[in-house]
Design an enzyme around this catalytic site. Structure first.
Site, mmCIF file in Angstrom:
data_model
loop_
_atom_site.group_PDB
_atom_site.id
_atom_site.type_symbol
_atom_site.label_atom_id
_atom_site.label_comp_id
_atom_site.label_asym_id
_atom_site.label_seq_id
_atom_site.Cartn_x
_atom_site.Cartn_y
_atom_site.Cartn_z
ATOM 1 N N HIS A 179 50.737 43.816 34.012
ATOM 2 C CA HIS A 179 51.397 45.120 33.187
ATOM 3 C C HIS A 179 52.130 45.792 34.508
ATOM 4 O O HIS A 179 51.918 45.866 35.555
ATOM 5 C CB HIS A 179 50.121 46.166 32.891
ATOM 6 N N LEU A 180 53.384 46.701 33.593
ATOM 7 C CA LEU A 180 54.258 47.527 34.177
ATOM 8 C C LEU A 180 53.940 49.008 33.784
ATOM 9 O O LEU A 180 53.812 49.131 32.795
ATOM 10 C CB LEU A 180 55.801 46.949 33.704
HETATM 11 P P1 5GP Z 1 46.153 49.014 37.730
HETATM 12 O O1 5GP Z 1 45.350 49.880 38.493
HETATM 13 O O2 5GP Z 1 45.557 47.461 37.270
HETATM 14 O O3 5GP Z 1 47.605 48.992 38.296
HETATM 15 O O4 5GP Z 1 46.387 49.846 36.157
HETATM 16 C C1 5GP Z 1 45.452 49.552 35.203
HETATM 17 C C2 5GP Z 1 45.765 50.953 34.536
HETATM 18 O O5 5GP Z 1 45.041 50.868 32.939
HETATM 19 C C3 5GP Z 1 45.126 52.420 34.982
HETATM 20 O O6 5GP Z 1 46.254 53.116 35.115
HETATM 21 C C4 5GP Z 1 44.048 52.649 33.926
HETATM 22 O O7 5GP Z 1 44.005 54.225 33.690
HETATM 23 C C5 5GP Z 1 44.537 51.974 32.690
HETATM 24 N N1 5GP Z 1 43.757 51.415 32.022
HETATM 25 C C6 5GP Z 1 42.340 50.937 32.049
HETATM 26 N N2 5GP Z 1 41.511 50.862 30.950
HETATM 27 C C7 5GP Z 1 42.522 51.154 30.001
HETATM 28 C C8 5GP Z 1 42.065 51.247 28.501
HETATM 29 O O8 5GP Z 1 40.961 50.867 27.958
HETATM 30 N N3 5GP Z 1 43.269 51.830 27.902
HETATM 31 C C9 5GP Z 1 44.431 52.099 28.390
HETATM 32 N N4 5GP Z 1 45.120 52.649 27.372
HETATM 33 N N5 5GP Z 1 44.448 52.278 29.696
HETATM 34 C C10 5GP Z 1 43.518 51.724 30.370
#
Ligand code: 5GP
Ligand code: ZN
Length: 114
Positions: free
Chosen positions: A100-101
């Site tokens: 994801h971006l």
């Molecule tokens: P990472 O830390 O992997 O770069 O980002 C993951 C992102 O996904 C985090 O900013 C977190 O808040 C978001 N996130 C995690 N679970 C969910 C979800 O169930 N729904 C949404 N909309 N965002 C999520």
């Protein structure tokens, strides 16, 4: 993959605020926003991390950036500025293992990011 949160968002099995969708991409609001505007843009196809992108998958990355740019303009954060971020693996701060971006806007961001 069945358990992947973002695959479930893509399939609409989990509720989310979808901001953009096309055949290969979905953008939705981050559940825990780190800025006044915070969206995540994902390929519909499950790819665990950015480092898994193969040489013939450069269009996947390009597409995420293109959608991020468009969304930034649509949400009115483009002119002042915004940040596009991809976290990779533990030290990179990745918590969801579906590529994801992040698109963050609406406030100034600092460098180095910490
Ligand atoms: P990472 O830390 O992997 O770069 O980002 C993951 C992102 O996904 C985090 O900013 C977190 O808040 C978001 N996130 C995690 N679970 C969910 C979800 O169930 N729904 C949404 N909309 N965002 C999520
Ligand atoms: Zn997934």
């Amino acid at each position: 993959m069945e358990q992947c949160i973002f695959c479930r968002v893509v399939k609409k099995e989990l509720p989310s605020t979808i901001l953009y969708e096309d055949e290969e991409t979905v953008a939705f609001k981050d559940i825990n926003p780190q800025a006044p505007f915070h969206a995540v843009i994902v390929p519909k196809r499950h790819i665990e991390r950015v480092s898994d992108l193969k040489d013939d998958q450069t269009t996947v990355a390009a597409k995420l950036i293109q959608v991020g740019n468009r969304l930034a303009r649509k949400e009115g954060v483009a002119e002042k500025g915004y940040r596009l971020v991809i976290n990779c693996n533990r030290d990179g701060g990745q918590t969801v293992y579906h590529l994801h971006l992040h698109l963050l806007g609406g406030r100034p961001f600092h460098w180095p990011p910490g």
